[in-house]
Every structure is written in C-alpha cells, then in structure tokens.
Design an enzyme around this catalytic site. Structure first.
Site, mmCIF file in Angstrom:
data_model
loop_
_atom_site.group_PDB
_atom_site.id
_atom_site.type_symbol
_atom_site.label_atom_id
_atom_site.label_comp_id
_atom_site.label_asym_id
_atom_site.label_seq_id
_atom_site.Cartn_x
_atom_site.Cartn_y
_atom_site.Cartn_z
ATOM 1 C CB ALA A 21 -0.916 0.010 1.223
ATOM 2 C CB CYS A 22 2.140 3.637 -1.866
ATOM 3 S SG CYS A 22 1.488 3.649 -3.527
ATOM 4 C CB ALA A 23 0.084 8.195 -1.452
#
Length: 99
Positions: free
Chosen positions: A8-10
């Site tokens: 997960a990232c932005a």
C-alpha cells in the site's frame, strides 16, 4: 498455500511497479505468492491478507493499521523502495511470515 501480500502507498501506483519486481523474484524462486498493490485508503476493503507492506511515504499509518489488522505490517525501506528491489522486499516479507 500461496501467501497473500498487499502493498500500500498513497495512490497504489508506485507500489504496483514494485509488485511487478516482486512477482518476477517469486517466479525465479518458484515461490507461489499473490501480491497486489492498493492505495492505503482502500486497505479496509481487503480480508484474508497474510501481510501488509507499506510504502515509506505512508509508513506513519502503521500503528493505526495494527488496530484493524492482526497480521504482520511493516514499512518497506526507503532504499529498497526507491531501487524497486523486489527480491529483497519479497525475502523480507517471507521472513516475517515464517516467524
């Protein structure tokens, strides 16, 4: 049994590139894993994950996520993330899963 690894990232875009590298590393090793990437805001829509790997830019949400998920959650190192070192990130995830 194939592990389910979620990155997960932005926005999910940069982690998607790392997923590609991790899948290549898994294929070379003959390891069966299911790796996907999403934005951190979409994590609540997923169940049955074995581990969550956070991009460095969203590492600050690790403690908050631990309240919702009872699985290993770790932050990918800035160096490995920047270098898109899929093999090293995969190996670290597998080590955490096998503890």
């Amino acid at each position: 049994m194939a592990y389910k690894i979620m990155l997960a990232c932005a926005g999910g875009f940069s982690t998607s590139m790392l997923v590609t590298q991790m899948n290549k590393a898994a294929e070379k090793k003959g390891i069966e894993v299911e790796i996907d990437a999403v934005s951190e805001s979409a994590l609540d829509n997923y169940e049955d994950l074995d581990i969550i790997l956070l991009g460095p830019q969203v590492g600050h949400i690790k403690d908050e996520l631990k309240k919702s998920f009872s699985i290993p959650i770790t932050v990918i190192s800035q160096m490995d993330y920047g270098m898109m070192n899929g093999e090293k990130v995969l190996n670290e995830a597998l080590e955490l899963l096998e503890k």
